[in-house]
Design a protein around this motif. Structure first.
Motif, mmCIF file in Angstrom:
data_model
loop_
_atom_site.group_PDB
_atom_site.id
_atom_site.type_symbol
_atom_site.label_atom_id
_atom_site.label_comp_id
_atom_site.label_asym_id
_atom_site.label_seq_id
_atom_site.Cartn_x
_atom_site.Cartn_y
_atom_site.Cartn_z
ATOM 1 N N ASP A 254 0.814 -1.215 0.000
ATOM 2 C CA ASP A 254 0.000 0.000 0.000
ATOM 3 C C ASP A 254 0.853 1.273 0.000
ATOM 4 O O ASP A 254 0.331 2.368 0.193
ATOM 5 C CB ASP A 254 -0.929 0.018 1.219
ATOM 6 N N ILE A 255 2.168 1.104 -0.197
ATOM 7 C CA ILE A 255 3.072 2.262 -0.151
ATOM 8 C C ILE A 255 3.857 2.326 -1.444
ATOM 9 O O ILE A 255 4.709 1.476 -1.710
ATOM 10 C CB ILE A 255 4.044 2.149 1.045
ATOM 11 N N SER A 256 3.588 3.312 -2.265
ATOM 12 C CA SER A 256 4.323 3.488 -3.520
ATOM 13 C C SER A 256 5.703 4.061 -3.217
ATOM 14 O O SER A 256 5.962 4.570 -2.114
ATOM 15 C CB SER A 256 3.569 4.431 -4.453
ATOM 16 N N ALA A 257 6.610 3.987 -4.194
ATOM 17 C CA ALA A 257 7.965 4.513 -4.005
ATOM 18 C C ALA A 257 7.959 6.004 -3.673
ATOM 19 O O ALA A 257 8.648 6.437 -2.734
ATOM 20 C CB ALA A 257 8.816 4.229 -5.235
ATOM 21 N N PRO A 258 7.189 6.851 -4.396
ATOM 22 C CA PRO A 258 7.150 8.273 -4.024
ATOM 23 C C PRO A 258 6.619 8.501 -2.619
ATOM 24 O O PRO A 258 7.150 9.336 -1.870
ATOM 25 C CB PRO A 258 6.226 8.890 -5.083
ATOM 26 N N ALA A 259 5.575 7.744 -2.245
ATOM 27 C CA ALA A 259 5.006 7.898 -0.902
ATOM 28 C C ALA A 259 5.996 7.434 0.157
ATOM 29 O O ALA A 259 6.084 8.021 1.246
ATOM 30 C CB ALA A 259 3.703 7.109 -0.793
ATOM 31 N N TRP A 260 6.739 6.388 -0.167
ATOM 32 C CA TRP A 260 7.740 5.888 0.774
ATOM 33 C C TRP A 260 8.825 6.936 1.019
ATOM 34 O O TRP A 260 9.159 7.247 2.171
ATOM 35 C CB TRP A 260 8.328 4.592 0.210
ATOM 36 N N LEU A 261 9.372 7.499 -0.051
ATOM 37 C CA LEU A 261 10.424 8.497 0.091
ATOM 38 C C LEU A 261 9.913 9.756 0.788
ATOM 39 O O LEU A 261 10.589 10.326 1.651
ATOM 40 C CB LEU A 261 10.993 8.843 -1.283
ATOM 41 N N ALA A 262 8.692 10.183 0.437
ATOM 42 C CA ALA A 262 8.112 11.355 1.097
ATOM 43 C C ALA A 262 7.830 11.063 2.562
ATOM 44 O O ALA A 262 7.968 11.932 3.432
ATOM 45 C CB ALA A 262 6.835 11.776 0.375
ATOM 46 N N GLY A 263 7.446 9.819 2.850
ATOM 47 C CA GLY A 263 7.147 9.437 4.222
ATOM 48 C C GLY A 263 8.358 9.496 5.125
ATOM 49 O O GLY A 263 8.253 9.835 6.310
ATOM 50 N N GLN A 264 9.536 9.166 4.576
ATOM 51 C CA GLN A 264 10.760 9.243 5.372
ATOM 52 C C GLN A 264 11.026 10.675 5.811
ATOM 53 O O GLN A 264 11.363 10.930 6.969
ATOM 54 C CB GLN A 264 11.943 8.713 4.561
ATOM 55 N N VAL A 265 10.867 11.610 4.881
ATOM 56 C CA VAL A 265 11.078 13.019 5.206
ATOM 57 C C VAL A 265 10.049 13.484 6.222
ATOM 58 O O VAL A 265 10.369 14.189 7.188
ATOM 59 C CB VAL A 265 10.997 13.879 3.922
ATOM 60 N N SER A 266 8.802 13.049 6.035
ATOM 61 C CA SER A 266 7.726 13.431 6.954
ATOM 62 C C SER A 266 7.973 12.902 8.367
ATOM 63 O O SER A 266 7.753 13.599 9.362
ATOM 64 C CB SER A 266 6.389 12.913 6.429
#
Length: 329
Positions: A254-266
């Motif tokens: 349920d986690i796309s690559a863009p969402a994963w990378l953005a999630g790390q920053v968040s």
């Protein structure tokens, strides 16, 4: 009672019970260390007559010596009666295997064990490699160190098996998702149902004082240690990589690559704003962002199955771990 009988609760490697509480033949192992820095103090300890230097000071005392300082006690597991403790070493040598059984035959009996349906495995570390990594220190969240070998040495291990998970840096969203999926995929009830008592242990490559924050990020119920030098990662064959991976694993379905990378920053930004979260100086202390990890299953002091990541999202799926642990099939 055989070695596979669950004579103790298997939850020593989880949040439900503290691991390695039993005394060693009435001897308590005292590890005094500086919690603020795993490298601030040094001392030597020996195993099998050979000395090595670790980032901690060690003292050994019996229960009949109340005058000896006992500020930090390393819990341990009872040693077999035929394996006497060596007074000059907090970790006596592991008994040698039977000379009538060579290494290949010894490992083959596990790979053919119907209770351990191993469909595939990477090349497992040999005995020489395990001897080389035995004394390498790993650190708990308070900076206290212990030899890596004490996790899987039958003389000290709480359970017959140890599943050791090496994760990437402490801010990696993929590894955080993996541990979250693992906690859901191997519940408390599942953990008790593992046929052979098994400890599950996590090791990251960041600074030890960040472990408490990592636990908040992941809600991981298993013990977490740190190898900030990445010596274990290197010697056990885990490499550096810039490969993000083309296939999205099940644990990140349920986690796309863009969402994963953005999630790390968040996650980092949110923790920086939290009064109990990380500080700005901690942003670069989570570990090498190119380091990848893997999973290693130890049994009776040997690695009987392992998987090394090929990319940032390359952990063995939770379903594979369930099969390896005997919870499937």
């Amino acid at each position: 009672m055989t070695s596979r009988d669950r004579s103790v609760s298997p939850v020593g490697a989880s949040r439900f019970e503290q691991p390695l509480k039993a005394p060693v033949n009435g001897v308590r192992r005292v590890f005094a260390s500086n919690a603020s820095s795993p490298t601030s103090t040094t001392s030597a300890y020996t195993r099998g007559g050979h000395s090595s230097t670790a980032s901690t000071s060690v003292a050994t005392t019996t229960n009949t010596s109340p005058s000896t300082p006992t500020s930090s006690v390393l819990p341990s597991h009872p040693i077999a009666k035929d394996t006497p403790a060596m007074p000059h070493s907090p970790y006596p040598s592991r008994p040698s295997p039977s000379p009538s059984l060579d290494a290949d035959e010894w490992l083959a009996r596990f790979r053919s064990d119907p209770d351990l349906p191993l469909t595939s495995t990477d090349e497992c570390p040999d005995r020489a490699t395990l001897a080389a990594v035995y004394d390498l220190p790993i650190y708990s969240s308070d900076g206290a160190s212990r030899p890596f070998g004490s996790l899987y040495d039958p003389s000290y291990a709480l359970h017959t098996r140890q599943l050791v998970l090496f994760v990437r840096h402490f801010y990696c969203g993929a590894c955080q998702a993996y541990l979250t999926a693992l906690a859901q995929g191997i519940s408390k009830e599942d953990y008790f149902a593992i046929p052979v008592p098994t400890s599950i242990i996590v090791i990251g490559c960041g600074q030890p004082d960040l472990i408490k924050h990592y636990k908040r990020f992941t809600s991981c119920p298993f013990p977490i240690f740190a190898d900030p030098s990445r010596s274990l990662f290197k010697k056990l064959g885990m490499s550096l990589s810039a490969n993000i991976g083309r296939v999205r694993p099940e644990y990140m379905k349920d986690i796309s690559a863009p969402a994963w990378l953005a999630g790390q920053v968040s996650t980092v930004k949110k923790s920086l704003k939290d009064p109990e979260g990380i500080r700005k100086r901690d942003v670069l202390r989570g570990g090498n962002p190119m380091q990848i990890g893997g999973e290693f299953l130890f049994e009776d002091g040997e690695v009987v199955w392992c998987h090394r990541m090929r990319d940032y999202r390359g952990h063995a799926e939770v379903g594979v771990l369930r099969e390896v642990l005997g919870l499937e099939g």
